[in-house]
Design a protein around this motif. Structure first.
Motif, short mmCIF file in Angstrom:
data_model
loop_
_atom_site.label_atom_id
_atom_site.label_comp_id
_atom_site.label_asym_id
_atom_site.label_seq_id
_atom_site.Cartn_x
_atom_site.Cartn_y
_atom_site.Cartn_z
N VAL A 195 -1.07 -9.78 2.34
CA VAL A 195 -1.45 -8.97 1.18
C VAL A 195 -2.93 -8.56 1.27
N LEU A 196 -3.79 -9.52 1.62
CA LEU A 196 -5.21 -9.20 1.77
C LEU A 196 -5.44 -8.19 2.89
N GLN A 197 -4.68 -8.33 3.96
CA GLN A 197 -4.83 -7.38 5.08
C GLN A 197 -4.43 -5.97 4.66
N CYS A 198 -3.37 -5.86 3.87
CA CYS A 198 -2.94 -4.54 3.40
C CYS A 198 -3.97 -3.93 2.45
N ILE A 199 -4.51 -4.77 1.54
CA ILE A 199 -5.55 -4.28 0.63
C ILE A 199 -6.78 -3.81 1.42
N LEU A 200 -7.14 -4.59 2.43
CA LEU A 200 -8.29 -4.23 3.26
C LEU A 200 -8.07 -2.91 3.97
N MET A 201 -6.90 -2.72 4.56
CA MET A 201 -6.64 -1.49 5.31
C MET A 201 -6.58 -0.28 4.39
N VAL A 202 -6.05 -0.46 3.17
CA VAL A 202 -6.06 0.65 2.22
C VAL A 202 -7.50 1.02 1.87
N GLY A 203 -8.36 0.01 1.68
CA GLY A 203 -9.76 0.29 1.39
C GLY A 203 -10.48 0.95 2.55
N VAL A 204 -10.21 0.49 3.77
CA VAL A 204 -10.85 1.09 4.95
C VAL A 204 -10.41 2.53 5.14
N LEU A 205 -9.11 2.77 5.02
CA LEU A 205 -8.60 4.14 5.19
C LEU A 205 -9.12 5.05 4.08
N SER A 206 -9.24 4.50 2.88
CA SER A 206 -9.75 5.32 1.77
C SER A 206 -11.20 5.71 1.99
N ALA A 207 -11.98 4.82 2.60
CA ALA A 207 -13.40 5.11 2.82
C ALA A 207 -13.63 6.02 4.02
N ARG A 208 -12.75 5.93 5.03
CA ARG A 208 -12.99 6.67 6.26
C ARG A 208 -12.14 7.93 6.39
N CYS A 209 -11.19 8.13 5.50
CA CYS A 209 -10.32 9.32 5.58
C CYS A 209 -10.38 10.08 4.25
N LYS A 210 -11.57 10.39 3.82
CA LYS A 210 -11.72 11.08 2.55
C LYS A 210 -11.21 12.52 2.61
N ALA A 211 -11.25 13.12 3.78
CA ALA A 211 -10.76 14.49 3.89
C ALA A 211 -9.25 14.56 3.95
N ASN A 212 -8.62 13.49 4.37
CA ASN A 212 -7.15 13.46 4.51
C ASN A 212 -6.64 12.18 3.87
N ARG A 213 -5.90 12.32 2.76
CA ARG A 213 -5.43 11.17 2.01
C ARG A 213 -4.07 10.65 2.48
N TRP A 214 -3.47 11.28 3.47
CA TRP A 214 -2.15 10.85 3.91
C TRP A 214 -2.13 9.43 4.46
N PRO A 215 -3.12 8.98 5.24
CA PRO A 215 -3.09 7.57 5.70
C PRO A 215 -3.08 6.58 4.54
N VAL A 216 -3.83 6.88 3.48
CA VAL A 216 -3.84 5.97 2.32
C VAL A 216 -2.49 5.99 1.62
N LEU A 217 -1.89 7.17 1.49
CA LEU A 217 -0.60 7.27 0.82
C LEU A 217 0.51 6.58 1.61
N VAL A 218 0.35 6.50 2.92
CA VAL A 218 1.35 5.81 3.74
C VAL A 218 1.16 4.29 3.66
N ALA A 219 -0.10 3.83 3.63
CA ALA A 219 -0.37 2.39 3.65
C ALA A 219 -0.19 1.73 2.29
N ALA A 220 -0.51 2.43 1.21
CA ALA A 220 -0.48 1.82 -0.12
C ALA A 220 0.89 1.29 -0.54
N PRO A 221 2.01 2.02 -0.28
CA PRO A 221 3.31 1.48 -0.70
C PRO A 221 3.69 0.15 -0.05
#
Length: 295
Positions: free
Chosen positions: A198-224
């Protein structure tokens, strides 16, 4: 460290422990929580745990930004952490304190008595609770940081391979047998590893959100994935009945005519044998006294 000793002292003073194994199980839970906060999440916590807790209460979704901004910079520290574990395992394999106690007791008693008096090892840090908590922390480091730094995975593999070698020898050939709780340590260990995912998933969502601000698709794929992990956590805790065998499976097993298996081992309490032997001697002595009086 002295932390397991302090925790066990707290449990013995403020809680009613039915057995030493139950105290070890409680140590496994709280020792893991302490290390999770002050070893792994310490980078995200910063200088004040209370301040970060207040921020999370005010804005729960800030946990993604908090972990994503702080933990990636600490990957090199945890790679060093895993490597240092190799030296700690080597020291544990030597059983230095047991050797020192054996050498001291051997000067006063025989070798067999000295060997028995030198056992067991320190149950505060080397008991089942402390060892399981350390195993879980090492695996948590591997789960959380291996996506950020791929070198963490092979280092963790070496660490657990050494654990298998060292503890495979110590538990089977060197240490005395310890009582278990029938699977409670393993089940708690599985819950702790799910917490790591769970912590790893939260971390990756946060990392993708910070580094992929122009493209939100990685966050939308990881969050579910968090939804699935929440279901899996609940499924392991309630749907899997590991404490007792279901009655329908017992009936089906007996209906199949499966033969009962026996280990052919018999447990006899030594104290009862001593009591029976002394009682038998007294009975024989009383019979002899009666025969003398009759004569």
């Amino acid at each position: 460290s002295f932390l397991p000793t302090i925790l066990l002292a707290i449990f013995s003073i403020f809680y009613t422990m039915k057995s030493d194994s139950e105290a070890q199980h409680k140590l496994q839970v709280w020792y893991y929580i302490f290390q999770l906060i002050f070893v792994i999440l310490v980078t995200a916590i910063g200088n004040s745990l209370i301040d970060q807790a207040n921020k999370l209460v005010e804005s729960p979704f800030s946990v993604f930004e908090m972990l994503g901004a702080s933990l990636p910079s600490a990957t090199h520290f945890y790679m060093t952490y895993l490597v240092l574990e190799w030296a700690a395992l080597g020291i544990q394999s030597l059983r230095i304190m047991n050797l020192v106690k054996f050498l001291l007791f051997r000067t006063l008693f025989g070798e067999e008595e000295a060997r028995e008096m030198a056992e067991p090892e320190n149950q505060d840090s080397d008991g089942m609770g402390g060892r399981y908590a350390n195993f879980a922390i090492s695996m948590t480091v591997a789960i959380i940081f291996s996506p950020l730094a791929p070198l963490v995975a092979p280092l963790a593999f070496v660490s657990f391979a050494l654990r298998r070698l060292v503890y495979g020898y110590l538990i089977v050939f060197a240490e005395t047998k310890k009582p278990d709780l029938g699977g409670s340590f393993w089940a708690t260990h599985m819950h702790q590893l799910q917490t790591a995912t769970v912590l790893q998933c939260i971390l990756m969502v946060g990392v993708l959100s910070a580094r992929c601000k122009a493209n939100r698709w990685p966050v939308l794929v990881a969050a579910p994935c968090l939804v699935f992990l929440a279901w899996a956590f609940q499924h392991l805790g309630t749907s899997l009945d590991w404490r007792r065998l279901p009655l329908d499976e017992v009936v089906a097993y007996e209906a199949e005519g499966a033969p009962a298996r026996s280990t052919e081992e018999v447990y006899v309490q030594p104290e009862l044998l001593d009591a029976a032997a002394s009682s038998g001697k007294r009975s024989v002595a009383s019979v002899e006294d009666i025969d003398l009086e009759q004569e």
